[in-house]
Design an enzyme around this catalytic site. Structure first.
Site, PDB file in Angstrom:
ATOM      1  N   HIS A 263       0.811  -1.219   0.000  1.00 36.10           N
ATOM      2  CA  HIS A 263       0.000   0.000   0.000  1.00 36.10           C
ATOM      3  C   HIS A 263       0.847   1.272   0.000  1.00 36.10           C
ATOM      4  O   HIS A 263       1.855   1.360   0.689  1.00 36.10           O
ATOM      5  CB  HIS A 263      -0.898   0.002   1.249  1.00 36.10           C
ATOM      6  CG  HIS A 263      -1.746   1.214   1.394  1.00 36.10           C
ATOM      7  ND1 HIS A 263      -1.727   2.010   2.523  1.00 36.10           N
ATOM      8  CD2 HIS A 263      -2.658   1.775   0.556  1.00 36.10           C
ATOM      9  CE1 HIS A 263      -2.588   3.003   2.377  1.00 36.10           C
ATOM     10  NE2 HIS A 263      -3.169   2.878   1.198  1.00 36.10           N
TER      11      HIS A 263
ATOM     12  N   GLU B 149       0.506  -0.649  -4.831  1.00 32.67           N
ATOM     13  CA  GLU B 149      -0.452   0.412  -5.121  1.00 32.67           C
ATOM     14  C   GLU B 149       0.293   1.733  -5.112  1.00 32.67           C
ATOM     15  O   GLU B 149       1.065   2.016  -4.193  1.00 32.67           O
ATOM     16  CB  GLU B 149      -1.569   0.426  -4.079  1.00 32.67           C
ATOM     17  CG  GLU B 149      -2.624   1.485  -4.333  1.00 32.67           C
ATOM     18  CD  GLU B 149      -2.905   2.332  -3.099  1.00 32.67           C
ATOM     19  OE1 GLU B 149      -4.041   2.811  -2.997  1.00 32.67           O
ATOM     20  OE2 GLU B 149      -1.996   2.541  -2.264  1.00 32.67           O
TER      21      GLU B 149
ATOM     22  N   ASP C  80      -0.137   5.970  -5.631  1.00 29.66           N
ATOM     23  CA  ASP C  80      -1.078   7.086  -5.653  1.00 29.66           C
ATOM     24  C   ASP C  80      -0.654   8.104  -6.704  1.00 29.66           C
ATOM     25  O   ASP C  80       0.480   8.594  -6.675  1.00 29.66           O
ATOM     26  CB  ASP C  80      -1.129   7.761  -4.282  1.00 29.66           C
ATOM     27  CG  ASP C  80      -1.590   6.813  -3.198  1.00 29.66           C
ATOM     28  OD1 ASP C  80      -2.765   6.401  -3.248  1.00 29.66           O
ATOM     29  OD2 ASP C  80      -0.787   6.467  -2.304  1.00 29.66           O
TER      30      ASP C  80
ATOM     31  N   HIS D 159       0.064  10.708  -1.761  1.00 28.75           N
ATOM     32  CA  HIS D 159      -1.199  10.378  -1.107  1.00 28.75           C
ATOM     33  C   HIS D 159      -1.750  11.571  -0.353  1.00 28.75           C
ATOM     34  O   HIS D 159      -2.869  12.006  -0.585  1.00 28.75           O
ATOM     35  CB  HIS D 159      -1.014   9.196  -0.154  1.00 28.75           C
ATOM     36  CG  HIS D 159      -2.297   8.674   0.415  1.00 28.75           C
ATOM     37  ND1 HIS D 159      -3.012   9.353   1.389  1.00 28.75           N
ATOM     38  CD2 HIS D 159      -3.010   7.552   0.148  1.00 28.75           C
ATOM     39  CE1 HIS D 159      -4.106   8.675   1.687  1.00 28.75           C
ATOM     40  NE2 HIS D 159      -4.135   7.582   0.943  1.00 28.75           N
TER      41      HIS D 159
END
Length: 276
Positions: free
Chosen positions: A5, A25, A27, A41
């Site tokens: 993440h 992941e 952003d 993020h």
């Protein structure tokens, strides 16, 4: 899939892979006109994480391409899937279509390098709201007249991450030009600071497993507590997004799971619905 993440610094790519992730992941932040600008993020994010790590978009995509291109000295075979968490809420909705086109160009020329041989990881475009669906529509239409349409058809999938109504999600995906089970991932979750039930995950799994469903894969975010991971696996998810990939890797080795699950490799198609 163990989905690392909030991987927004170049050095975090290897960091999360070394901890056991086979997916990350990222952003993606956009400027006010909807052009991808940097990885970021922002606050709030997860407990025990720094929310403000960032890279210029071109630098990060260049490093990501290297990490997923066989033959490159920086190639990591473990990295099979990249989820782009597209922060499309920061610009006017009228720019959504143009933004999708711009991101398609970035993927074609900076990630795939205009070649079938670079940037082999599968990609999931994850949008925060259903009414941003024109981004997906534009991304797909960019490749309608492109010699790289085969890469779109082979390597790109779709997700809406806002925990909205799944019946409506199906309708909106169809409006974006995505057919039922056409590379559809369905996420559910919340920040790791808050406990969340698995009710919606179980509903998504039921749709995935239905003969008339629209979902290929289901993932849960963002967890790392042993009990939460165990519960998610028992709910039959396909992926877990986490800040601590090593925890998920260790849970998968437990007697309760080692014969039921294994870590996905590049040979495993993320667009195929797994049947036990």
């Amino acid at each position: 899939w163990i989905m690392g993440h909030m991987v927004n610094k170049i050095e975090q790519i290897n960091e999360f892979l070394d901890l056991g992730a086979n997916s990350i992941e990222v952003d993606i932040a956009f400027d006010e006109l909807g052009y991808p600008e940097y990885t970021y993020h922002g606050v709030p994010c997860d407990c025990k994480r720094y929310c403000t790590k960032s890279e210029k978009i071109d630098d990060f995509i260049e490093a990501l391409s290297a990490a997923t291109t066989p033959g490159n000295p920086k190639f990591r075979k473990e990295l099979t899937l990249v989820v782009f968490d597209l922060k499309t809420g920061g610009f006017d909705a009228s720019r959504m279509y143009k933004s999708g086109k711009a991101f398609a160009e970035l993927i074609q020329f900076s990630y795939w390098k205009g070649s079938d041989d670079a940037g082999r990881a599968y990609i999931v475009l994850s949008l925060p709201k259903l009414d941003h669906y024109e981004f997906i529509k534009a991304f797909r239409e960019h490749f309608d007249t492109s010699t790289f349409k085969n890469l779109l058809e082979e390597r790109v999938g779709y997700d809406f991450s806002g925990n909205e109504d799944m019946g409506l999600t199906r309708v909106v995906l169809n409006k974006a030009g995505v057919n039922d089970r056409e590379h559809v991932w369905q996420g559910d979750g919340i920040t790791n600071c808050i406990l969340r039930s698995l009710d919606r995950v179980k509903a998504a799994v039921a749709i995935r497993d239905s003969a008339t469903g629209y979902i290929n894969k289901v993932y849960f975010w963002t967890i790392q507590a042993y009990s939460s991971v165990s519960d998610a696996l028992n709910a039959e998810v396909d992926g877990i997004m986490t800040n601590e990939p090593d925890v998920i890797a260790n849970v998968l080795k437990e007697d309760a799971f080692k014969d039921r699950f294994r870590l996905a490799t590049y040979r495993d198609n993320p667009w195929e619905t797994f049947k036990r």
